[in-house]
Design an enzyme around this catalytic site. Structure first.
Site, PDB file in Angstrom:
ATOM      1  N   ALA A  70      93.799   7.556  95.019  1.00  0.00           N
ATOM      2  CA  ALA A  70      94.054   7.002  93.902  1.00  0.00           C
ATOM      3  C   ALA A  70      93.800   7.828  92.535  1.00  0.00           C
ATOM      4  O   ALA A  70      92.738   8.598  92.340  1.00  0.00           O
ATOM      5  CB  ALA A  70      93.746   5.989  92.992  1.00  0.00           C
TER       6      ALA A  70
ATOM      7  N   ASN B 193     108.633  13.512  92.879  1.00  0.00           N
ATOM      8  CA  ASN B 193     108.203  12.189  93.005  1.00  0.00           C
ATOM      9  C   ASN B 193     108.379  11.367  92.404  1.00  0.00           C
ATOM     10  O   ASN B 193     107.720  11.550  90.914  1.00  0.00           O
ATOM     11  CB  ASN B 193     106.301  13.161  92.876  1.00  0.00           C
ATOM     12  CG  ASN B 193     105.552  12.015  92.746  1.00  0.00           C
ATOM     13  OD1 ASN B 193     105.872  10.905  93.713  1.00  0.00           O
ATOM     14  ND2 ASN B 193     104.130  11.827  92.982  1.00  0.00           N
TER      15      ASN B 193
ATOM     16  N   CYS C  59     105.703   7.725  90.059  1.00  0.00           N
ATOM     17  CA  CYS C  59     104.441   7.310  88.924  1.00  0.00           C
ATOM     18  C   CYS C  59     105.246   6.218  88.060  1.00  0.00           C
ATOM     19  O   CYS C  59     106.346   6.131  87.832  1.00  0.00           O
ATOM     20  CB  CYS C  59     104.869   8.626  88.132  1.00  0.00           C
ATOM     21  SG  CYS C  59     104.433  10.236  89.401  1.00  0.00           S
TER      22      CYS C  59
ATOM     23  N   GLY D  59      97.808   8.822 106.193  1.00  0.00           N
ATOM     24  CA  GLY D  59      97.129   8.994 107.533  1.00  0.00           C
ATOM     25  C   GLY D  59      98.184   8.393 108.843  1.00  0.00           C
ATOM     26  O   GLY D  59      99.450   7.655 108.725  1.00  0.00           O
TER      27      GLY D  59
ATOM     28  N   GLY E 287     101.338  10.384 108.602  1.00  0.00           N
ATOM     29  CA  GLY E 287     100.785  10.330 109.412  1.00  0.00           C
ATOM     30  C   GLY E 287     100.850  11.156 110.846  1.00  0.00           C
ATOM     31  O   GLY E 287     100.551  11.653 111.716  1.00  0.00           O
TER      32      GLY E 287
ATOM     33  N   GLY F 131     100.257  15.861 105.827  1.00  0.00           N
ATOM     34  CA  GLY F 131      99.122  15.758 104.371  1.00  0.00           C
ATOM     35  C   GLY F 131      97.508  15.533 104.608  1.00  0.00           C
ATOM     36  O   GLY F 131      96.595  16.612 104.572  1.00  0.00           O
TER      37      GLY F 131
HETATM   38  C1  LIG Z   1      94.512  13.026  99.210  1.00  0.00           C
HETATM   39  C2  LIG Z   1      95.774  12.517  98.862  1.00  0.00           C
HETATM   40  C3  LIG Z   1      96.803  13.094  97.355  1.00  0.00           C
HETATM   41  C4  LIG Z   1      98.063  13.031  97.032  1.00  0.00           C
HETATM   42  N1  LIG Z   1      99.014  13.688  96.368  1.00  0.00           N
HETATM   43  C5  LIG Z   1     100.165  13.827  96.171  1.00  0.00           C
HETATM   44  C6  LIG Z   1     100.536  14.079  94.766  1.00  0.00           C
HETATM   45  O1  LIG Z   1      99.930  14.748  94.019  1.00  0.00           O
HETATM   46  N2  LIG Z   1     102.105  13.917  94.897  1.00  0.00           N
HETATM   47  C7  LIG Z   1     102.889  13.279  95.405  1.00  0.00           C
HETATM   48  O2  LIG Z   1     104.130  13.023  95.734  1.00  0.00           O
HETATM   49  N3  LIG Z   1     101.869  13.039  96.608  1.00  0.00           N
HETATM   50  C8  LIG Z   1     101.024  13.323  96.767  1.00  0.00           C
HETATM   51  N4  LIG Z   1     100.219  12.449  98.262  1.00  0.00           N
HETATM   52  C9  LIG Z   1     101.144  11.648  99.104  1.00  0.00           C
HETATM   53  C10 LIG Z   1     101.168  12.667 100.401  1.00  0.00           C
HETATM   54  O3  LIG Z   1     102.188  13.575  99.584  1.00  0.00           O
HETATM   55  C11 LIG Z   1     101.664  11.679 101.598  1.00  0.00           C
HETATM   56  O4  LIG Z   1     103.124  11.695 100.988  1.00  0.00           O
HETATM   57  C12 LIG Z   1     100.899  10.739 102.405  1.00  0.00           C
HETATM   58  O5  LIG Z   1     100.084  11.322 101.833  1.00  0.00           O
HETATM   59  C13 LIG Z   1     101.491  10.612 104.040  1.00  0.00           C
HETATM   60  O6  LIG Z   1     101.247  11.440 104.985  1.00  0.00           O
HETATM   61  P1  LIG Z   1      99.894  11.960 105.134  1.00  0.00           P
HETATM   62  O7  LIG Z   1      99.532  10.350 105.935  1.00  0.00           O
HETATM   63  O8  LIG Z   1     100.191  12.946 106.287  1.00  0.00           O
HETATM   64  O9  LIG Z   1      99.036  11.936 104.732  1.00  0.00           O
HETATM   65  C14 LIG Z   1      98.818  12.022  98.350  1.00  0.00           C
HETATM   66  C15 LIG Z   1      98.166  12.121  99.515  1.00  0.00           C
HETATM   67  C16 LIG Z   1      96.933  11.611  99.228  1.00  0.00           C
HETATM   68  C17 LIG Z   1      95.990  11.039 100.811  1.00  0.00           C
END
Ligand SMILES: Cc1cc2nc3c(=O)[nH]c(=O)nc-3n(C[C@H](O)[C@H](O)[C@H](O)COP(=O)(O)O)c2cc1C
Length: 314
Positions: free
Chosen positions: A74, A131, A134, A222, A253, A274
Site C-alpha cells: 500500500a 491506472n 484509484c 507475485g 506473478g 513487477g
Molecule cells: C510495490 C508495488 C507498487 C506498485 N505500484 C503500482 C502503481 O503505481 N501503479 C499501478 O498501476 N500498479 C502498481 N503496482 C501493480 C503492478 O504494476 C502489477 O500490476 C502487480 O504487482 C502484479 O504484477 P506482479 O505480480 O508481477 O507484481 C504495484 C505493485 C507493487 C508490488
C-alpha cells in the site's frame, strides 16, 4: 525439427517492442534503479510508476510486506508529480532507447485528463497506461476501474485528449467479471489492455491484532496471483480483446520463462514483470533471452504464434 529464426518483436497498439517483456508499474520507479543493473534497451518497454498531477509522499511505512507467496503493498501512489517527471525523468529515460509507457493515476476525472494530455504532448512517450484502480473522490469514493459506466466515460474523455500516444487501460481484478470492465474500456477507446493490477488483501499481527500495513489493506502481487491473472487474461482475450484485435499486456506473478509462455498462450501479446524484480532485478532481460530459446525449442518463429494457443482437445 529445424530451429526457426526467432523474431521477438511484437506491437502493443502502435508501440513497437523489440521483445514482449516490459516492466510493471511501481516496481522499478522511473527506470534509474534498473539501469544500474543492465542496459534498459534489452527490454521491450518500460512502464513507469503511476504519475499524478502533484507530487505524492504516499502512505507512511510499513507500506510493503512479504507474504508466503508474494507481496502486499500500500505505497499510496508515491511519485514525483507531473512537472518534475516531464522535466527530469523523461529526458533520463529517453536516453535508453526503450519505448516509454507512463502509468497515470488520479483522484478525479480532471486529474486524469490533465496528466494524460500533458504526457500526450511529449513525443518521447510512446504509451499512456491508465491506472483506474484509484478512488474517485469527486464521484463518491468508488474506483473508476470497478464501475463499467464510470470507466467507459473516463476512457472516452481521456481518448479525446490522447491522440498521439497509444492508450492502454490497466484493469482491476477486484471485480466479479473482468470481461465487463474490459469491454467498457475498449468501447471507451482503449487500444490495448493491461491486466491484472493487485488483488485487495489484508494482513494482521495475530497477537496484537494490529494490521501489518499502515493503510490497513494493501494489494497482493507475485506468484500467488499468477493463476488469477492467467484466468483473467484468458477471459478478456476470449470475450473482448481477441475478437477485436486488441492486444493484452499480461501481468501478475511473471518470474520464469514458463510464466511468459503461459501468459502468451492465455492470450497476452506481451507481459510485464513487477514483484519478480525484487527477487532479481535482471529478471526482465533474462526472460527475453530465455523466451528466444524457448520459442526455438517449440519451433515457433515469433511469440505471436503462441498468443491464445491452448490445446483444449479432450
Ligand atoms: C510495490 C508495488 C507498487 C506498485 N505500484 C503500482 C502503481 O503505481 N501503479 C499501478 O498501476 N500498479 C502498481 N503496482 C501493480 C503492478 O504494476 C502489477 O500490476 C502487480 O504487482 C502484479 O504484477 P506482479 O505480480 O508481477 O507484481 C504495484 C505493485 C507493487 C508490488
Amino acid at each position: 525439427m529445424t530451429r526457426p529464426n526467432v523474431d521477438l518483436c511484437v506491437t502493443l497498439g502502435r508501440i513497437a517492442m523489440r521483445n514482449p517483456i516490459a516492466t510493471a508499474s511501481g516496481c522499478s520507479g522511473y527506470g534509474e534503479e534498473l539501469a544500474r543493473f543492465y542496459d534498459l534497451s534489452r527490454l521491450g518497454a518500460i512502464v513507469t510508476k503511476s504519475i499524478t498531477l502533484e507530487p505524492r509522499e504516499g502512505h507512511l511505512p510499513p507500506r510493503l510486506i512479504e507474504t508466503r507467496a508474494g507481496m502486499l503493498n500500500a505505497i499510496g501512489l508515491a511519485n514525483v508529480g507531473l512537472d518534475l517527471f516531464l522535466r527530469e525523468k523523461v529526458p533520463a529515460l529517453a536516453a535508453h532507447n526503450v519505448p516509454i509507457i507512463v502509468n497515470v493515476a488520479g483522484s478525479t476525472r480532471d486529474e486524469y485528463l490533465q496528466v494524460a494530455a500533458a504526457l500526450d504532448a511529449e513525443p518521447r512517450i510512446a504509451g499512456i497506461e491508465l491506472n483506474v484502480s484509484c478512488p474517485n473522490v469527486k464521484e463518491g469514493g468508488i474506483e473508476f476501474g470497478i464501475d463499467p459506466q464510470a470507466l467507459r466515460s473516463l476512457v472516452e474523455a481521456v481518448r479525446k485528449r490522447v491522440t498521439r500516444a497509444t492508450l492502454i487501460v490497466k484493469l482491476s481484478p477486484n471485480v466479479t467479471d473482468i470481461a465487463v470492465t474490459a469491454r467498457a474500456a475498449v468501447e471507451g477507446g482503449a487500444e490495448a489492455l493491461s491486466l491484472i493490477n493487485t488483488l485487495r488483501g489484508l494482513a494482521v499481527d495475530p497477537w496484537t491484532g494490529r494490521p501489518l500495513l499502515t493503510n490497513v489493506t494493501g494489494g497482493l502481487s507475485g506468484p500467488a496471483v499468477k493463476p488469477v491473472a492467467l484466468y483473467m487474461v484468458r477471459r478478456v482475450w476470449q470475450e473482448v480483446a481477441g475478437p477485436r484485435g486488441i492486444p493484452i499486456l499480461g501481468l501478475g506473478g511473471v518470474q520464469f520463462v514458463e510464466d511468459v509462455l503461459e501468459f502468451l498462450r492465455a492470450g497476452a501479446t506481451a507481459v510485464a514483470v513487477g514483484t519478480a524484480n525484487f527477487v532479481d532485478p535482471e529478471t526482465g532481460p533474462k526472460l527475453a533471452d530465455g523466451l528466444k530459446q524457448a520459442l526455438e525449442k517449440l519451433g515457433c518463429g515469433s511469440p505471436r504464434d503462441l498468443v491464445g494457443a491452448m490445446d483444449l482437445a479432450k
